[in-house]
Design an enzyme around this catalytic site. Structure first.
Site: not given
Length: 536
Positions: A227-229, A260, A303, A337, A386, A434, A436
């Site tokens: 499954k891709t993002a 998801g 991961e 990450c 945001e 995190e 990101f």
């Protein structure tokens, strides 16, 4: 081609333009002025990408198909927020079809029954096709993700083909042992493919993560549902088509794009999936692990996120430390990450470091990622944009000193100024969570024991950086830091053979290297009596 591709080589040199693209004039920065972020270098008139979207359906059993529901979802250009293409939106019903195809291909198809050498040749041909289509894949990755074209074409695509060849080489070297027993028995261990592997990849390195997941699983003889993002589906579909051109049988690799809670949850909880591998946030990783446990207790490799310390000791060459710390955090627009997002600086060099780090951030070139020389493109989407801005406001409100940055760039797309906070404390959200994004938090420390304690005071344990000229200091830190990777006087060195993964809530299991193969293998013991053996 060198065996090790160092993303950190971007620090040491300015990359030349990809020859065929720039020389043909399909990407041109002529007449455009690229200046520091403080003068709003985000280009208001984005360059037209030199690639077309060829594939936007699901790939199931070797065929491109629409989703069962007929729904599609938009994938957007982070430079503008405009729609690139509408992609088939898979859900649990499509996952069922994909898993059925993968199961049939594993139980009845030729892939697991091929010799390991034949499987390796498919992967070698796939790597050749990746090299052949580098420009198209890199342009598609930049368009869909926002990373710079130079990074995609000159760093990531060579890493991908190298990693595929690495696992192609492993395919016919996976073997068991003959084990001596105390009794008169012949004991063998056999390494068998685990079966149908479910794989879920993230949006920050879509094609690289595709390779990290697919190559070892196929080398071991498994079949896959990937499954891709939803933010970045395009390059995985394209790469999967190339893999079939290389000779992969139908049903061995199935690619489902979707969200998801529907497609991802359907894959994680599927009763006929034998193994699950997920890369993404820690929060989502917990959900994936729970779904896997509540279904058929399938093993899961995770991961996950990180809040990696980058420790600059008092003996550091400050200029070099500034550059490496800048790279460790701001690479890939901070969407990494293992980003060195907690920069610990010894008090003896702290003030000098702050001033030079600020100056370096002000020099960072932010803008259209298709332009040669741009260091930072946009963030992935409005939601991430945001989120980063909320963390910046939190840093200001909690009393950290905003040294530079903190604002959007331009009026179109998701560009954010490289941002630096000093006087950061461990209890601040910008030091704990995190983010990101391109937000560097700089903390002061006095001695090694203190920084070890503080660096380990986190729920994460993915990576760390150490910058020192003292081998004893380096050895002390590398053994004391509770992380999966420690880079000493370097950062983001990702050789295909180097294992990658985290301690604590940064995940379980390892990607890359020999250690990754165990994720996709079962070990079987075979015991046979020996009658009147000459020896035991």
């Amino acid at each position: 081609m060198a065996a090790a591709f160092r993303i950190s080589s971007l620090v040491a040199r300015s990359l030349p333009p990809p020859s065929s693209l720039l020389s043909k004039g399909r990407i041109s920065a002529a007449g455009r002025v690229v200046s520091s972020y403080s003068t709003a270098s985000a280009v208001s008139d984005p360059i037209t990408p030199p690639v077309k979207v060829k594939y936007n359906q699901l790939l199931i059993n070797g065929n491109f198909v629409d989703s069962v529901s007929g729904k599609t979802f938009p994938t957007c250009d982070p430079r503008t927020g405009e729609v690139i293409a509408h992609v088939a939106e898979g859900d649990a019903k499509d996952i069922d079809l994909a898993v059925s195809a993968a199961r049939k291909a594993f139980d009845e198809g030729p892939w697991p029954k091929m010799s390991a050498y034949e499987r390796s040749m498919v992967l070698f041909r796939f790597a050749d096709l990746i090299d052949k289509h580098t420009e198209e894949l890199a342009a598609l990755e930049t368009w869909d993700n926002g990373k710079t074209y130079e990074q995609a074409a000159k760093i990531e695509l060579p890493m991908i083909s190298r990693l595929i060849r690495y696992y192609a080489g492993w395919a016919d070297k996976i073997h068991g042992l003959t084990v001596p027993a105390d009794s008169p028995h012949l004991v063998q261990t056999i390494h068998e493919p685990i079966g149908v592997a479910g794989q879920i990849i993230p949006w920050n390195f879509p094609l690289l993560m595709f390779a990290w997941k697919v190559a070892p699983a196929l080398a071991c003889g498994n079949t896959i549902v990937l499954k891709t993002a939803e933010q970045t589906p395009l390059t995985a579909i394209y790469a999967a088509k190339l893999l079939h051109e290389a000779g992969l049988p139908a049903g061995v690799l199935n690619v489902v794009s979707g969200y998801g809670p529907t497609a991802g949850a359907g894959l994680a909880s599927h009763m006929d999936v034998d193994k699950l591998a997920f890369t993404g946030s820690t929060e989502t990783g917990k959900i994936v692990l729970e779904l896997a446990a509540k279904s058929n207790l399938k093993p899961v490799t995770l991961e996950l996120g990180g809040k990696s310390p980058f420790i600059i000791c008092k003996d550091a060459d400050v200029d070099k430390a500034v550059e490496l710390a800048h790279f460790a955090l701001f690479f890939n627009a901070g969407q990494c990450c293992c980003a060195g997002s907690r920069t610990y600086v010894h008090e003896d060099v702290y003030d000098e470091f702050i001033e030079k780090a600020k100056a370096r951030a002000l020099m960072r070139k932010v803008g259209d990622p298709f332009i040669q020389g741009i260091e930072q493109g946009p963030q992935i989407d409005q939601e991430q944009f945001e989120k980063i801005r909320r963390y910046i406001r939190s840093g200001i409100d909690s009393g950290a000193t905003l040294e530079t940055g903190g604002e959007p760039i331009g009026t179109k797309g998701y560009y954010i100024q490289p941002t630096i906070f000093s006087n950061v404390k461990e209890d601040m959200l910008i030091a704990k969570d995190e983010i990101f994004g391109p937000v560097q938090s700089i903390l002061k420390f006095k001695d090694i024991d203190e920084v070890i304690r503080r660096a380990n005071t986190t729920t994460y344990g993915l990576a760390a950086g150490v910058f020192t000229q003292d081998i004893d200091t380096a050895n002390t830190l590398t053994r004391a830091l509770r992380v999966g990777t420690v880079w000493v006087n370097c950062y983001d060195v990702f050789d295909a053979a180097i294992p990658f993964g985290g301690y604590k809530m940064s995940g379980q299991g390892r990607e890359k290297g020999i250690h990754c193969l165990s994720n996709y293998l079962q070990v079987k013991a075979v015991v046979t009596p020996l009658k009147n053996p000459a020896w035991i």
